[in-house]
Motif scaffolding. Structure first.
Motif, PDB file in Angstrom:
ATOM      1  N   ALA A  95       7.951  -8.604   1.746  1.00  0.00           N
ATOM      2  CA  ALA A  95       6.737  -9.015   1.034  1.00  0.00           C
ATOM      3  C   ALA A  95       5.802  -7.821   0.894  1.00  0.00           C
ATOM      4  O   ALA A  95       5.885  -6.857   1.658  1.00  0.00           O
ATOM      5  N   LYS A  96       4.920  -7.906  -0.079  1.00  0.00           N
ATOM      6  CA  LYS A  96       3.905  -6.881  -0.281  1.00  0.00           C
ATOM      7  C   LYS A  96       2.596  -7.322   0.373  1.00  0.00           C
ATOM      8  O   LYS A  96       2.381  -8.516   0.595  1.00  0.00           O
ATOM      9  N   PRO A  97       1.705  -6.399   0.698  1.00  0.00           N
ATOM     10  CA  PRO A  97       0.381  -6.775   1.210  1.00  0.00           C
ATOM     11  C   PRO A  97      -0.316  -7.712   0.220  1.00  0.00           C
ATOM     12  O   PRO A  97      -0.094  -7.630  -0.989  1.00  0.00           O
ATOM     13  N   PHE A  98      -1.139  -8.592   0.747  1.00  0.00           N
ATOM     14  CA  PHE A  98      -1.852  -9.536  -0.115  1.00  0.00           C
ATOM     15  C   PHE A  98      -3.215  -9.846   0.476  1.00  0.00           C
ATOM     16  O   PHE A  98      -3.462  -9.654   1.685  1.00  0.00           O
ATOM     17  N   GLN A 198       5.570  -4.324   9.087  1.00  0.00           N
ATOM     18  CA  GLN A 198       4.709  -3.934   7.987  1.00  0.00           C
ATOM     19  C   GLN A 198       5.168  -4.626   6.698  1.00  0.00           C
ATOM     20  O   GLN A 198       6.376  -4.796   6.476  1.00  0.00           O
ATOM     21  N   LEU A 199       4.222  -5.022   5.868  1.00  0.00           N
ATOM     22  CA  LEU A 199       4.544  -5.583   4.560  1.00  0.00           C
ATOM     23  C   LEU A 199       4.536  -4.448   3.550  1.00  0.00           C
ATOM     24  O   LEU A 199       3.478  -3.997   3.102  1.00  0.00           O
ATOM     25  N   THR A 200       5.719  -3.972   3.199  1.00  0.00           N
ATOM     26  CA  THR A 200       5.842  -2.837   2.290  1.00  0.00           C
ATOM     27  C   THR A 200       6.405  -3.236   0.941  1.00  0.00           C
ATOM     28  O   THR A 200       6.310  -2.473  -0.023  1.00  0.00           O
ATOM     29  N   GLY A 201       7.034  -4.426   0.879  1.00  0.00           N
ATOM     30  CA  GLY A 201       7.653  -4.851  -0.354  1.00  0.00           C
ATOM     31  C   GLY A 201       8.959  -4.125  -0.621  1.00  0.00           C
ATOM     32  O   GLY A 201       9.566  -4.278  -1.684  1.00  0.00           O
ATOM     33  N   GLN A 202       9.443  -3.322   0.341  1.00  0.00           N
ATOM     34  CA  GLN A 202      10.679  -2.557   0.177  1.00  0.00           C
ATOM     35  C   GLN A 202      11.821  -3.250   0.896  1.00  0.00           C
ATOM     36  O   GLN A 202      11.662  -3.828   1.965  1.00  0.00           O
ATOM     37  N   ASP A 203      13.017  -3.184   0.301  1.00  0.00           N
ATOM     38  CA  ASP A 203      14.189  -3.794   0.895  1.00  0.00           C
ATOM     39  C   ASP A 203      14.587  -3.157   2.212  1.00  0.00           C
ATOM     40  O   ASP A 203      15.273  -3.754   3.029  1.00  0.00           O
ATOM     41  N   ASP A 204      14.170  -1.906   2.416  1.00  0.00           N
ATOM     42  CA  ASP A 204      14.545  -1.212   3.644  1.00  0.00           C
ATOM     43  C   ASP A 204      13.410  -1.271   4.671  1.00  0.00           C
ATOM     44  O   ASP A 204      13.339  -0.430   5.569  1.00  0.00           O
ATOM     45  N   ALA A 205      12.543  -2.288   4.574  1.00  0.00           N
ATOM     46  CA  ALA A 205      11.448  -2.421   5.529  1.00  0.00           C
ATOM     47  C   ALA A 205      12.002  -2.571   6.939  1.00  0.00           C
ATOM     48  O   ALA A 205      13.009  -3.216   7.164  1.00  0.00           O
ATOM     49  N   ARG A 206      11.326  -1.966   7.886  1.00  0.00           N
ATOM     50  CA  ARG A 206      11.761  -2.024   9.272  1.00  0.00           C
ATOM     51  C   ARG A 206      10.606  -2.484  10.158  1.00  0.00           C
ATOM     52  O   ARG A 206       9.443  -2.271   9.820  1.00  0.00           O
ATOM     53  N   PRO A 207      10.902  -3.112  11.318  1.00  0.00           N
ATOM     54  CA  PRO A 207       9.845  -3.557  12.217  1.00  0.00           C
ATOM     55  C   PRO A 207       8.980  -2.373  12.664  1.00  0.00           C
ATOM     56  O   PRO A 207       9.506  -1.283  12.934  1.00  0.00           O
ATOM     57  N   ALA A 208       7.679  -2.595  12.755  1.00  0.00           N
ATOM     58  CA  ALA A 208       6.768  -1.591  13.289  1.00  0.00           C
ATOM     59  C   ALA A 208       6.539  -1.925  14.750  1.00  0.00           C
ATOM     60  O   ALA A 208       5.864  -2.896  15.061  1.00  0.00           O
TER      61      ALA A 208
END
Length: 209
Positions: A95-98, A198-208
């Protein structure tokens, strides 16, 4: 049913689980997904909540530090594998920030004084529905507790809060940039955050972490 499952992950990545008897002792641990609020947001809200508590003649500790999303139950010690499974599910969310905002002060079940939005916060609702859908399509569904509209809990007072009528407040807004898995130690006033994404909206998002 008087049992809870423990989970195992095979080499092929598939999850299996076994059933064990549920302890009858008191429950000490609560696990849930939420949006944690940074101090720049949480501190002013907590200060305002203190004013409302005094104005409305309420009791209870101020707990305004997150937006509740999905509960995974209260337990006598967390079932084996539950945190790891929740970590896996959380890592699947993209998801992206909102932006969110809250403009209503009202009472929820269990004597909770909460903040909500008159228009329901559409972006927050979408995130919540997507998270719930992923959970409902996984073994984590076994732990899914009753889920209600995302909200900010300010305090709990089972006697005083039910008498409070919903009212408009000055709008409080901010941008949500992450979400977290939180373990709360019931009636101890402390919690741990095993994972935060983190909500980056990227498919490769990883836990912070």
């Amino acid at each position: 049913m008087n049992e809870l499952p423990t989970f195992n992950t095979a080499e092929n990545g598939q999850t299996s689980f076994n059933w064990h008897e549920r302890s009858r002792r008191r429950r000490t641990d609560r696990l849930f997904f939420c949006h944690l609020m940074e101090g720049t947001i949480a501190d002013p809200i907590a200060l305002q909540a203190t004013t409302w508590r005094q104005e409305l003649g309420l009791k209870g500790k101020i707990v305004a530090n997150h937006i509740s999303l999905v509960g995974l139950g209260d337990h006598d010690g967390l079932p084996e594998g539950l945190v790891e499974l929740a970590h896996h599910i959380g890592s699947m969310i993209v998801a992206k920030p909102f932006d969110v905002s809250f403009d209503r002060l009202c009472a929820f079940g269990g004597g909770a004084l909460v903040l909500r939005n008159s228009d329901g916060n559409p972006s927050l609702q979408e995130f919540w529905r997507n998270l719930t859908a992923v959970i409902s399509d996984s073994p984590l569904k076994l732990f899914l507790t009753k889920s209600i509209e995302p909200h900010v809990t300010l305090l709990r007072d089972k006697v005083g809060v039910p008498k409070i009528r919903e009212r408009a407040i000055d709008r409080i807004s901010w941008t949500v940039r992450d979400f977290a898995l939180v373990q709360s130690f019931i009636q101890q006033g402390r919690y741990e955050v095993p994972y935060r994404w983190q909500l980056t909206g990227q498919d490769d998002a990883r836990p912070a972490m």
